[in-house]
Design a protein around this motif. Structure first.
Motif, short mmCIF file in Angstrom:
data_model
loop_
_atom_site.label_atom_id
_atom_site.label_comp_id
_atom_site.label_asym_id
_atom_site.label_seq_id
_atom_site.Cartn_x
_atom_site.Cartn_y
_atom_site.Cartn_z
N LEU A 97 13.27 3.89 -21.42
CA LEU A 97 13.77 4.24 -20.09
C LEU A 97 14.26 2.99 -19.38
CD1 LEU A 97 11.89 6.85 -20.54
CD2 LEU A 97 11.80 6.88 -18.06
N PHE A 146 9.09 0.22 -19.65
CA PHE A 146 8.65 1.20 -20.63
C PHE A 146 8.77 0.70 -22.06
CE2 PHE A 146 7.97 5.26 -18.46
CZ PHE A 146 8.47 4.99 -17.20
N ARG A 187 19.70 21.03 -14.15
CA ARG A 187 18.94 20.58 -15.31
C ARG A 187 19.87 20.14 -16.44
NH1 ARG A 187 13.86 22.15 -16.03
NH2 ARG A 187 14.01 20.55 -17.67
N GLN A 233 0.51 2.52 -17.31
CA GLN A 233 0.51 3.97 -17.20
C GLN A 233 0.91 4.58 -18.54
OE1 GLN A 233 2.67 5.07 -13.65
NE2 GLN A 233 2.17 7.23 -13.80
N GLY A 246 11.05 15.99 -18.71
CA GLY A 246 10.64 14.81 -17.96
C GLY A 246 9.32 14.27 -18.44
N LEU A 247 8.81 13.30 -17.70
CA LEU A 247 7.56 12.63 -18.06
C LEU A 247 6.40 13.20 -17.26
CD1 LEU A 247 9.78 10.59 -19.00
CD2 LEU A 247 8.17 8.79 -18.40
N TYR A 302 16.09 6.75 -13.14
CA TYR A 302 16.00 6.15 -14.46
C TYR A 302 17.02 6.81 -15.38
CZ TYR A 302 11.35 4.14 -13.43
OH TYR A 302 10.29 3.43 -12.90
N TYR A 308 13.05 6.82 -7.29
CA TYR A 308 13.66 6.03 -8.37
C TYR A 308 14.62 6.89 -9.19
CZ TYR A 308 9.15 3.66 -7.51
OH TYR A 308 8.04 3.07 -6.94
N LEU A 368 15.38 1.48 -15.69
CA LEU A 368 15.42 1.67 -14.24
C LEU A 368 16.82 1.40 -13.72
CD1 LEU A 368 13.85 2.10 -11.57
CD2 LEU A 368 13.49 -0.38 -11.53
N GLN A 380 17.59 7.61 -19.51
CA GLN A 380 16.98 7.61 -20.83
C GLN A 380 18.02 7.99 -21.86
OE1 GLN A 380 13.79 10.46 -21.69
NE2 GLN A 380 12.72 8.91 -22.88
N LEU A 388 -3.50 6.31 -15.56
CA LEU A 388 -3.07 5.04 -14.98
C LEU A 388 -4.29 4.12 -14.92
CD1 LEU A 388 -0.74 4.22 -12.10
CD2 LEU A 388 -3.09 3.44 -11.93
N PHE A 409 7.29 11.98 -12.20
CA PHE A 409 8.66 12.20 -12.64
C PHE A 409 9.08 13.66 -12.52
CE2 PHE A 409 10.25 8.31 -14.68
CZ PHE A 409 9.11 7.52 -14.57
N GLY A 410 10.38 13.84 -12.28
CA GLY A 410 10.98 15.16 -12.35
C GLY A 410 11.31 15.52 -13.79
N PRO A 411 11.84 16.73 -14.01
CA PRO A 411 12.14 17.20 -15.36
C PRO A 411 13.40 16.60 -15.96
CG PRO A 411 12.75 18.85 -13.78
CD PRO A 411 12.07 17.77 -13.01
N GLY A 412 14.21 15.96 -15.12
CA GLY A 412 15.41 15.32 -15.64
C GLY A 412 16.65 16.21 -15.60
N LEU A 416 19.69 11.44 -20.48
CA LEU A 416 18.79 12.18 -19.60
C LEU A 416 18.53 11.30 -18.38
CD1 LEU A 416 16.93 14.74 -19.30
CD2 LEU A 416 15.11 13.34 -20.30
N ASN A 422 0.91 2.48 -7.00
CA ASN A 422 0.43 3.76 -7.48
C ASN A 422 1.33 4.35 -8.55
OD1 ASN A 422 -1.83 3.87 -5.69
ND2 ASN A 422 -0.38 4.24 -4.04
N GLU A 423 0.81 5.38 -9.19
CA GLU A 423 1.53 5.97 -10.30
C GLU A 423 2.79 6.66 -9.84
OE1 GLU A 423 -2.01 9.08 -10.60
OE2 GLU A 423 -0.59 9.26 -12.25
N GLN A 424 3.75 6.67 -10.74
CA GLN A 424 5.01 7.35 -10.48
C GLN A 424 4.95 8.75 -11.07
OE1 GLN A 424 8.48 5.06 -11.53
NE2 GLN A 424 7.70 3.21 -10.56
N LEU A 456 16.43 10.70 -15.09
CA LEU A 456 15.13 11.08 -14.54
C LEU A 456 14.94 10.48 -13.15
CD1 LEU A 456 13.10 10.44 -17.79
CD2 LEU A 456 13.33 12.65 -16.68
#
Lengths: 112, 115
Positions: B43, A102, B9, A34, A43-44, B35, B33, B45, B37, A49, B106-109, B88, B102-104, B90
């Protein structure tokens, strides 16, 4: 142990250039790869993907390729714009552990 | 609200404080999840919850305590943190099922500073 490396760590290009970001991983046992974008302090955002059975994915000006056997992926950005300036992160989902591993990212600056 | 949201935030806390980070996902996913950073590091986990059960604890110190009361909410309770915990944090979510990864998203952190 899966390790993900991104080269270069930083890149500065003039607006309009096409560019390639590189990602390599040490263990080919992956479910998917990804690419993410991260703006400073934010954030990310998932960009693309690629499942392990696929070779590439495209979204607009972005194209990501995957060569699982050689442990490499590239993110191609066409006609770069200042708004593309961000850190781009590559992550692989290990099929051994299920974890998303990552790289440290490539920080891109596109100058007007 | 859409996607993955995180509050607060920004958070500044002393080493003796107790605080909590909150994450909420509005995507109908079944896995969440946490994470971390840190500057100049990839990042990392911390925790994974699947169907509200913790399935991963990545050798995180006990001063970090996760809680997942339902599939949409995830908390990270913090107590007696150290300055090196400044980072940070996340949150992410994904829809996981057997054989499909599937893809993850993310929130803004939450930007955490420990004084």
């Amino acid at each position: 142990k899966q390790e993900v490396t991104q080269i270069p760590a930083a890149l500065s290009v003039p607006e309009g250039e096409n560019l390639v970001l590189n990602c390599s991983f040490t263990d080919s046992a992956i479910y998917n790869l990804q690419w993410f974008r991260q703006d400073p302090g934010k954030g990310l955002t998932s960009l693309l993907l690629i499942q392990s059975s696929q070779r590439e994915q495209t979204s607009g000006r972005l194209n990501a390729s995957l060569d699982k056997s050689s442990g490499r992926s590239t993110l191609y950005i066409a006609a770069s714009q200042p708004g593309d300036s961000a850190t781009y992160l590559c992550a692989v989902k290990s099929s051994n552990t299920g974890k998303l591993i990552f790289g440290q990212g490539t920080t891109l600056q596109v100058k007007p | 609200e859409t996607g993955v949201t995180q509050t607060p935030r920004h958070l500044v806390m002393g080493m003796t404080n107790k605080k909590s980070l909150k994450c909420e996902q509005h995507l109908g996913h079944n896995a969440m999840y946490w994470y971390k950073q840190s500057a100049k590091k990839p990042l990392e986990l911390m925790f994974v919850y699947s169907l509200e059960e913790r399935v991963e604890n990545n050798s995180v110190p006990s001063r970090f305590s996760p809680e997942c009361p339902n599939s949409s909410h995830l908390f990270l309770h913090l107590h007696t943190l150290q300055p090196e915990d400044s980072a940070l944090y996340l949150c992410a979510s994904s829809q996981e099922s057997s054989g499909t990864y599937n893809e993850q998203f993310f929130g803004p952190g939450t930007r955490l500073t420990v004084l």
